[in-house]
Design an enzyme around this catalytic site. Structure first.
Site, PDB file in Angstrom:
ATOM      1  N   CYS A  52      -5.220  -2.661   3.300  1.00 36.71           N
ATOM      2  CA  CYS A  52      -5.060  -2.391   4.828  1.00 36.71           C
ATOM      3  C   CYS A  52      -6.174  -3.118   5.497  1.00 36.71           C
ATOM      4  O   CYS A  52      -6.362  -4.144   5.686  1.00 36.71           O
ATOM      5  CB  CYS A  52      -4.639  -1.071   5.127  1.00 36.71           C
ATOM      6  SG  CYS A  52      -4.087  -0.474   6.448  1.00 36.71           S
ATOM      7  N   LYS A 108      -9.778   1.998  -2.817  1.00 34.89           N
ATOM      8  CA  LYS A 108      -9.957   1.572  -1.700  1.00 34.89           C
ATOM      9  C   LYS A 108     -11.525   1.861  -1.414  1.00 34.89           C
ATOM     10  O   LYS A 108     -11.791   2.855  -1.594  1.00 34.89           O
ATOM     11  CB  LYS A 108      -8.964   2.024  -0.589  1.00 34.89           C
ATOM     12  CG  LYS A 108      -9.272   1.351   0.713  1.00 34.89           C
ATOM     13  CD  LYS A 108      -8.273   1.772   1.976  1.00 34.89           C
ATOM     14  CE  LYS A 108      -8.691   1.233   3.177  1.00 34.89           C
ATOM     15  NZ  LYS A 108      -7.569   1.458   4.166  1.00 34.89           N
ATOM     16  N   GLU A 160       0.874  -1.006  -0.020  1.00 36.03           N
ATOM     17  CA  GLU A 160      -0.127  -0.113   0.015  1.00 36.03           C
ATOM     18  C   GLU A 160       0.764   1.169  -0.071  1.00 36.03           C
ATOM     19  O   GLU A 160       1.870   1.462   0.861  1.00 36.03           O
ATOM     20  CB  GLU A 160      -0.830   0.016   1.293  1.00 36.03           C
ATOM     21  CG  GLU A 160      -1.867   1.101   1.500  1.00 36.03           C
ATOM     22  CD  GLU A 160      -2.304   1.167   2.470  1.00 36.03           C
ATOM     23  OE1 GLU A 160      -3.429   2.014   2.999  1.00 36.03           O
ATOM     24  OE2 GLU A 160      -1.752   0.698   3.553  1.00 36.03           O
TER      25      GLU A 160
END
Length: 505
Positions: free
Chosen positions: A381, A330, A271
């Site tokens: 994440c 995301k 990420e």
């Protein structure tokens, strides 16, 4: 249990016992993994809820929550102060406020169970407290965007009864533990009653035997295995976004990637591995590197922010440089970490907590990326902590990728807890997972949740492993949390209806 009953006359001592019991519970999770505490700690809370008067029980429950979350999520302070730049006092007050708010969940547990059944009775301990515990874990998983951290069931990942995981998920495991804790508390209150001890023993046997019997493979290998490499760049959060470190960062990742050209089928960067927008580094860095790799049969997958000028939006993204370029933006953003809620009203007031000066934009619902012709589910994440999200993604994917930047957590418990949740997701859906992080813990996770290889924390490293994709669905991937939540709500409704029916007049 006369000693516990006497605690009603000493509420401070009861509160201290609750605080210690709550603080012990995080030790059941990674990295220590003292899993019996996941059963014993709730027993103490349940006994206090049964023995203490209403007011003392609520106070003890709040202290239990302070111990539980104060020890378990202390890493929030590290993120806000050490890497978010907030002054120590403000970081401490913010963390304390967060912990105190979470500590209200045990208070709600004790108060709700008291209203569902007579305190201390068999229904209170066997049914009300366990059911409400699980209901509140489910509620905590989505309320205010959700914080499904330290759910009781996570502690049982490396136990012989983890076979329950692909059937009922982490909430199902929490339900078993809460039920056993309630039964044990009931038996301890009536130690002379063999009936309660017999039921507890029977449930414990059913739990263990069921987990063993269900420890089978619900999915099957599909397609050719791919050799997947990952690079852990180990760029510290304190220097990661400084302009002078952009070129050294790109060079570091490039140099660690090139040896895998023609050897690995895929190379994955974590990420925000690249601390710049895609359009700023595409022409000079990423496209030439991706073209060189693809000429030798290797595809590159990179985590970095993407700016969409047509929407004036910034995304936290994972971009796959294959035959056609694909991007996943995301979907489940972290409040204050990636955006400030109500920014139109608050402006930059809360940026001191570590929130970005420019908010990330929420991406569309996750769909698999195609990597070397195979559908791959992607979670960035914190998204990996949402079991139902990963299960839906697994329905269309052969293997999973979780990229993260756990440098935000420093030397705290959080990277270990985060890895444990990623392992649990792999076990729930029986899909292998490649977990690439900036500073660790990066790991290749097998479809049964075992770790095939992990990279050392806080080290520049890379590794490659064969990843065998899988087809088929586990029961949990089909049902999600529906059966567990439905049963819990049914129990609570039954208790409420019975108490209403039995009320005087």
């Amino acid at each position: 249990m006369g000693g516990l009953h006497a605690l009603g006359r000493h509420p401070r001592l009861a509160a201290l016992l609750a605080l210690v019991a709550g603080a012990a519970l995080p030790l059941a999770f990674a990295p220590l993994g003292w899993w019996p505490l996941a059963l014993l700690s709730p027993v103490v809370l349940f006994l206090l809820a049964a023995e203490l008067p209403a007011r003392a029980a609520r106070w003890a429950a709040w202290c239990y929550g302070i111990g539980y979350f104060g020890a378990g999520v202390s890493w929030v302070y590290v993120s806000i102060h050490q890497f978010g730049g907030a002054p120590p006092l403000l970081a401490g007050l913010t963390t304390a406020a967060f912990v105190l708010a979470l500590a209200l969940f045990p208070v709600l547990l004790v108060e709700s169970a008291r209203r569902l059944a007579r305190p201390g009775g068999a229904a209170h301990l066997w049914l009300a407290l366990p059911a409400v515990w699980v209901a509140l874990e489910w509620l905590r998983g989505w309320l205010f965007t959700g914080f499904p951290w330290l759910l009781l069931g996570y502690s049982q990942l490396d136990t012989p009864w983890v076979g329950w995981a692909p059937v009922f998920g982490v909430l199902g495991m929490s339900a078993w533990l809460a039920l056993l804790a309630g039964g044990l508390a009931c038996a301890l209150r009536r130690p002379q009653s063999p009936r309660h001890w017999g039921v507890v023993a029977g449930l414990a046997v059913a739990f263990g035997v069921g987990g063993w019997a269900l420890d089978r493979e619900w999915t099957a290998p599909a397609g050719e295995p791919l050799r997947v490499a990952m690079v852990q760049g180990n760029m510290g959060q304190d220097i990661k976004w400084l302009p002078e470190y952009l070129v050294p960062t790109l060079e570091r990742y490039r140099d660690r990637t090139l040896p895998h050209a023609g050897v690995a089928d895929v190379v994955i960067w974590p990420e925000t591995a690249v601390p710049a927008f895609l359009h700023q580094v595409d022409e000079d860095w990423l496209s030439p590197l991706a073209d060189a790799l693809r000429a030798q049969g290797t595809e590159l997958v990179v985590g970095l922010p993407v700016y969409a000028s047509d929407r004036d939006a910034i995304y936290n993204s994972l971009v796959a440089f294959g035959e056609t370029r694909q991007a996943y933006h995301k979907h489940h953003l972290v409040p204050f970490g990636e955006y400030v809620p109500l920014r139109d009203w608050l402006g930059g007031t809360l940026d001191v907590l570590g929130a970005p000066l420019a908010d990330f934009t929420r991406g569309p619902r996750p769909v698999p990326l195609t990597v070397q012709g195979q559908p791959v589910g992607v979670a960035i994440c914190y998204e990996v902590v949402y079991g139902a999200t990963i299960a839906r993604l697994a329905r269309e994917s052969r293997w999973l990728v979780n990229v993260s930047n756990d440098a935000w957590f420093g030397q705290s418990l959080a990277p270990h807890q985060h890895l444990q949740k990623a392992r649990w997701r792999a076990r729930e859906v029986e899909r292998p997972m490649v977990r690439a992080t900036n500073t660790g813990i990066s790991a290749f996770i097998d479809h049964d949740g075992g770790v095939a290889e992990r990279l050392p924390r806080l080290a520049l490293a890379d590794a490659a492993q064969p990843v065998q994709g899988r087809d088929g669905l586990t029961p949990y991937a089909r049902w999600l949390n529906g059966p567990v939540v439905g049963l819990v709500l049914l129990v609570m409704a039954g208790l409420a209806g019975w108490r209403w029916w039995r009320r005087p007049g």
